[in-house]
Design a protein around this motif. Structure first.
Motif, PDB file in Angstrom:
ATOM      1  N   GLU B   2       0.826  -1.199   0.000  1.00 29.51           N
ATOM      2  CA  GLU B   2       0.000   0.000   0.000  1.00 29.51           C
ATOM      3  C   GLU B   2       0.866   1.257   0.000  1.00 29.51           C
ATOM      4  N   THR B   3       1.967   1.176   0.779  1.00 32.35           N
ATOM      5  CA  THR B   3       2.863   2.327   0.842  1.00 32.35           C
ATOM      6  C   THR B   3       3.471   2.619  -0.524  1.00 32.35           C
ATOM      7  N   PHE B   6       0.889   4.155  -2.695  1.00 30.05           N
ATOM      8  CA  PHE B   6       0.621   5.540  -2.302  1.00 30.05           C
ATOM      9  C   PHE B   6       1.671   6.475  -2.867  1.00 30.05           C
ATOM     10  N   GLU B  43      -5.636   7.001  -5.618  1.00 30.21           N
ATOM     11  CA  GLU B  43      -5.509   7.236  -4.173  1.00 30.21           C
ATOM     12  C   GLU B  43      -6.835   6.976  -3.460  1.00 30.21           C
ATOM     13  N   TYR B  44      -7.946   7.343  -4.106  1.00 30.35           N
ATOM     14  CA  TYR B  44      -9.256   7.064  -3.514  1.00 30.35           C
ATOM     15  C   TYR B  44      -9.466   5.568  -3.339  1.00 30.35           C
ATOM     16  N   LEU B  46      -7.143   3.414  -2.808  1.00 34.12           N
ATOM     17  CA  LEU B  46      -6.333   3.024  -1.655  1.00 34.12           C
ATOM     18  C   LEU B  46      -7.037   3.383  -0.355  1.00 34.12           C
ATOM     19  N   LEU B  47      -7.891   4.420  -0.402  1.00 35.10           N
ATOM     20  CA  LEU B  47      -8.587   4.875   0.809  1.00 35.10           C
ATOM     21  C   LEU B  47      -9.934   4.179   0.981  1.00 35.10           C
ATOM     22  N   ASN B  48     -10.148   3.052   0.305  1.00 32.56           N
ATOM     23  CA  ASN B  48     -11.401   2.303   0.442  1.00 32.56           C
ATOM     24  C   ASN B  48     -12.619   3.103  -0.003  1.00 32.56           C
ATOM     25  N   ALA B  49     -12.487   3.905  -1.066  1.00 36.81           N
ATOM     26  CA  ALA B  49     -13.629   4.676  -1.565  1.00 36.81           C
ATOM     27  C   ALA B  49     -13.818   4.396  -3.050  1.00 36.81           C
TER      28      ALA B  49
END
Lengths: 99, 167
Positions: B2-3, B6, B43-44, B46-49
């Motif tokens: 994930e890093t 990101f 990025e969204y 990755l943010l669970n959206a």
């Protein structure tokens, strides 16, 4: 990834957009920078939504997107009128309210 | 993993954002912004959206940027003169002030890490689309309806503005 990383990315994007908004002289370029700033704020909203475990932030992002679309449509229509009246898109030439 | 993702997509978004500001031609700026929007959409994810990510690609990169490109095509073709940015020193001033703001704001950005996360509506992995729909049509019903009125006003306003004949 923790919240701080996302917030810093969001702020860097926002500052890039704000700097472009100040520097640019073309109206369309300024609008693109405006969209960039809106997106930076949206990223911060979604990051907080994940951090606080709530769905509210994503709904605000949804509404911001709608407002951004409306703002783009109206702004671009104003640009067309501006170009029709002045023949240029430079903000420096549009310095009188009424001709 | 994930890093890595990101930093990869964050770097792409940042470089594309700088390219938006640095390009001389508006068309290249717009294409850079499309790249930036797609990276932010990653990025969204990755943010669970996933819903916001999809809307970002469809509405922003799809609809709004096409609108921009249409207007650029109409008003600012490649043959037109590039509008020079005057006052070069302003850009250096902006970078300096931005760095200063970053230093000032860093403690503020860091302070949220220690705050406890309240137990509200739990975000379930990828199934948050249903939650968004439920909240949108119950708690946020009024803003949702006001939004439709806003779009109607915008449609009328755009038609009135753009179709006016020169007298």
């Amino acid at each position: 990834m923790d919240l701080t990383h996302y917030l810093i990315l969001s702020m860097l994007l926002f500052l890039t957009g704000a700097a472009g908004f100040i520097i640019k002289k073309n109206v369309i370029s300024m609008f693109l920078c405006l969209e960039l700033m809106l997106n930076a704020v949206n990223l911060a909203f979604v990051a907080f939504s994940k951090h606080l475990n709530q769905v509210n932030g994503q709904i605000i992002v949804f509404l911001v997107m709608v407002v951004a679309a409306v703002e783009a449509a109206v702004g671009l229509a104003i640009m067309i009128v501006l170009y029709r009246n002045r023949g240029t898109l430079s903000v420096d030439d549009a310095d009188t309210m009424k001709w | 993993m994930e890093t890595v993702l990101f930093y990869l997509f964050g770097g792409i978004a940042l470089l594309a954002a700088i390219s938006v500001v640095a390009q001389k031609r508006v068309f290249y700026s717009a294409m850079s912004l499309v790249v930036c929007l797609c990276a932010i959409s990653a990025e969204y994810l990755l943010l669970n959206a996933p819903f916001i990510a999809a809307v970002q690609v469809i509405v922003y990169a799809g609809a709004i940027m096409v609108l921009f490109l249409f207007v650029i095509m109409l008003l600012d073709p490649f043959s037109a003169a590039v509008i020079r940015d005057k006052k070069k020193y302003l850009s250096y001033l902006a970078i300096l002030l931005g760095a200063f703001a970053l230093i000032l704001l860093y403690p503020v950005l860091n302070s949220f890490e220690s705050a406890p996360t309240p137990r509200g509506m739990e975000l379930a992995g990828s199934g948050s689309i249903g939650q968004i729909g439920q909240a949108l049509f119950s708690e946020y019903l009024l803003p949702f309806e006001v939004t439709s009125v806003l779009i109607l006003i915008a449609i009328i306003g755009v038609v009135v503005l753009a179709s006016r004949r020169q007298s």
